[in-house]
Motif scaffolding. Structure first.
Motif, PDB file in Angstrom:
ATOM      1  N   GLN A  50      -3.752 -26.939  -2.758  1.00 48.59           N
ATOM      2  CA  GLN A  50      -5.129 -27.179  -2.780  1.00 48.59           C
ATOM      3  C   GLN A  50      -5.822 -26.681  -4.031  1.00 48.59           C
ATOM      4  O   GLN A  50      -5.607 -25.468  -4.278  1.00 48.59           O
ATOM      5  N   LEU A  51      -6.678 -27.649  -4.719  1.00 49.35           N
ATOM      6  CA  LEU A  51      -7.351 -27.352  -5.835  1.00 49.35           C
ATOM      7  C   LEU A  51      -8.872 -27.356  -5.395  1.00 49.35           C
ATOM      8  O   LEU A  51      -9.384 -28.266  -4.893  1.00 49.35           O
ATOM      9  N   GLU A  52      -9.718 -26.002  -5.666  1.00 43.12           N
ATOM     10  CA  GLU A  52     -10.942 -25.978  -5.094  1.00 43.12           C
ATOM     11  C   GLU A  52     -12.038 -25.623  -6.477  1.00 43.12           C
ATOM     12  O   GLU A  52     -11.283 -24.935  -7.465  1.00 43.12           O
TER      13      GLU A  52
ATOM     14  N   SER B 121      -1.253 -47.782  -7.502  1.00 40.15           N
ATOM     15  CA  SER B 121      -0.384 -47.225  -6.410  1.00 40.15           C
ATOM     16  C   SER B 121       0.347 -45.800  -6.865  1.00 40.15           C
ATOM     17  O   SER B 121       1.361 -45.682  -6.271  1.00 40.15           O
ATOM     18  N   GLN B 122      -0.286 -45.139  -7.752  1.00 40.21           N
ATOM     19  CA  GLN B 122       0.391 -43.928  -8.139  1.00 40.21           C
ATOM     20  C   GLN B 122      -0.391 -42.908  -7.902  1.00 40.21           C
ATOM     21  O   GLN B 122      -0.794 -41.892  -8.732  1.00 40.21           O
ATOM     22  N   SER B 123      -0.932 -42.632  -6.601  1.00 37.25           N
ATOM     23  CA  SER B 123      -1.890 -41.620  -6.353  1.00 37.25           C
ATOM     24  C   SER B 123      -1.171 -40.105  -6.352  1.00 37.25           C
ATOM     25  O   SER B 123      -0.401 -40.176  -5.691  1.00 37.25           O
ATOM     26  N   PHE B 124      -1.637 -39.460  -7.169  1.00 41.75           N
ATOM     27  CA  PHE B 124      -1.046 -38.000  -7.083  1.00 41.75           C
ATOM     28  C   PHE B 124      -2.111 -36.789  -6.689  1.00 41.75           C
ATOM     29  O   PHE B 124      -1.699 -35.707  -6.625  1.00 41.75           O
ATOM     30  N   LEU B 125      -3.163 -37.195  -6.166  1.00 46.27           N
ATOM     31  CA  LEU B 125      -4.367 -36.379  -5.533  1.00 46.27           C
ATOM     32  C   LEU B 125      -5.028 -36.977  -4.467  1.00 46.27           C
ATOM     33  O   LEU B 125      -4.968 -38.394  -4.287  1.00 46.27           O
ATOM     34  N   CYS B 126      -5.622 -36.210  -3.622  1.00 50.59           N
ATOM     35  CA  CYS B 126      -6.215 -36.962  -2.635  1.00 50.59           C
ATOM     36  C   CYS B 126      -7.469 -35.746  -2.351  1.00 50.59           C
ATOM     37  O   CYS B 126      -7.422 -34.543  -2.490  1.00 50.59           O
ATOM     38  N   ILE B 127      -8.546 -36.433  -1.806  1.00 49.05           N
ATOM     39  CA  ILE B 127      -9.777 -35.626  -1.325  1.00 49.05           C
ATOM     40  C   ILE B 127      -9.380 -34.957  -0.238  1.00 49.05           C
ATOM     41  O   ILE B 127      -9.063 -35.496   0.802  1.00 49.05           O
TER      42      ILE B 127
END
Length: 420
Positions: free
Chosen positions: A13-15, A49-55
């Motif tokens: 997780q990145l905050e 279609s290369q998602s490497f992050l998600c909220i």
């Protein structure tokens, strides 16, 4: 400005915080500016279609199963694979480098166990170091020159007289001769790309040895111009006998110049960015290790296609089947599908969708099937299932720890091949 290197692993997780800070391999803090750059990059890649992050909440991001390096205005984020629950930084980094060496088809020495022990650098510095090592060998052998056609005007004749240009000359320049001739020059596509890669390393590296070597080689190659078009120059890269020793450096040169990276930065901010999907890395690595130990008569097919589940109307095929690996030998078959997932609950962690997929493979190809997962703390022994038609489904752990355990994992997979 020196940027902070933060090393995390998959699903970390990145905050957002005031400054960049690493709490653990599973959590880090980034600035508001870094957050915006990452969100923009993720948005740019959404259509591909290369998602490497998600909220993952307000001003929170979660890393997906892409590994590699991404640079932001204030940080360089290194993403490693999640092999175990324990935070084993060097072990994860070593396994990743070994898998990348196979995925990128780097020389065998690079993937050697003892050789990898020497590299305690972040991933991007390791790749730049590999490039400089290969360039050192190439410079000792001597960089190749080539004949370059020059068209110019001189007060004397040399080479070929350029008659069409002569006819277009104004009367006041009749004493000047337009000529064509060849010069033996270092200005060839391969050398231009190497020079450009060296200059990029000069700007990107924070490692003292990489900095020293890159600046030294930039001076040695100062007479070679930069490449103005990477794509065209790579197309013109020759594979002949006289430049065969250039081949070892080509792949690493492409990475340094960001031409082989699945994801690159877009927009106003541009930095280092190379991210690789772990599913593809794992699949390729397993395939290479199996191929090393297969019997001479056996054939290993990767990404088989051309088979479908259904016909629709006039011989229109629908719902294609594409197993990762298919082993064939004297009419016998075995299908293997790699899954980069952690089976933390043993057989209860196997996805029902994966089983349905394997049943379709088994039914269509008329053979036993195997699911290959990375070995983790709670998945160390193979699981055996049987479909109601009698064919077998196995779930096998693949141990990535070292050469000995990898060899054992491959033998375990090959032993599932039907007996003759």
């Amino acid at each position: 400005m020196n940027k902070t290197l933060i090393t995390v692993r998959e699903y970390a997780q990145l905050e957002v915080a005031i400054s960049v800070k690493l709490e653990s391999l599973d959590k880090a803090f980034i600035t508001e500016a870094d957050f915006k750059v990452l969100c923009q990059l993720e948005q740019d890649r959404a259509d591909e279609s290369q998602s490497f992050l998600c909220i993952n909440g307000i001003k929170k991001l979660k890393v997906q199963n892409y590994i590699g390096i991404i640079e932001t205005p204030n940080a360089i984020i290194e993403v490693l694979p999640k092999i175990t629950e324990k935070e084993e930084l060097e072990q994860s980094r070593k396994i990743l480098k070994k898998m990348l060496a196979c995925y990128l088809d780097l020389p065998e020495r690079v993937a050697n166990e003892t050789d990898l022990e020497q590299y305690h650098y972040p991933l991007h510095e390791w790749l730049m170091k590999l490039f400089l090592e290969k360039l050192t060998i190439l410079l000792k052998k001597g960089i190749r020159s080539d004949y370059e056609r020059v068209e110019e005007e001189q007060s004397f004749l040399r080479g070929q007289f350029n008659i069409p240009a002569r006819m277009r000359q104004p009367l006041g320049r009749q004493h000047i001769f337009p000529i064509r001739h060849d010069i033996y020059s270092l200005n060839r596509p391969e050398n231009r790309l190497l020079k450009t890669a060296v200059e990029e390393i000069c700007k990107l590296t924070n490692n003292s040895e990489n900095w020293r070597l890159s600046h030294e080689y930039r001076l040695l190659m100062q007479d070679i111009p930069r490449s103005q078009n990477y794509k065209d120059d790579f197309k013109q890269w020759r594979d002949g006998r006289l430049v065969s020793y250039y081949q070892d450096i080509k792949v690493i040169c492409e990475i340094v110049l960001s031409k082989l990276t699945p994801i690159t930065t877009h927009g106003t901010y541009r930095g280092i960015s190379f991210l690789f999907p772990m599913e593809k890395l794992f699949e390729k690595y397993v395939a290479i290790q199996i191929r090393k130990q297969l019997e001479p008569d056996a054939i290993l097919h990767e990404q088989m296609n051309g088979e479908y589940l259904c016909h629709y109307k006039e011989d229109q095929n629908r719902f294609g089947l594409e197993p990762d690996l298919l082993i064939e030998n004297n009419g016998k078959k075995l299908i293997l599908d790699t899954k980069w997932k952690r089976l933390d609950k043993g057989k209860d962690s196997i996805s029902q969708a994966d089983v349905y997929q394997m049943f379709a493979y088994s039914h269509k190809f008329a053979c036993d099937v195997v699911l290959v997962y990375p070995q983790c703390e709670k998945f160390t022994e193979s699981l055996a299932f049987q479909f109601f038609d009698g064919r077998k489904l196995s779930a096998v752990p693949f141990n990535l720890a070292d050469e000995h355990t990898i060899s054992e994992s491959v033998q375990k997979l090959i032993s599932l091949f039907p007996p003759f």
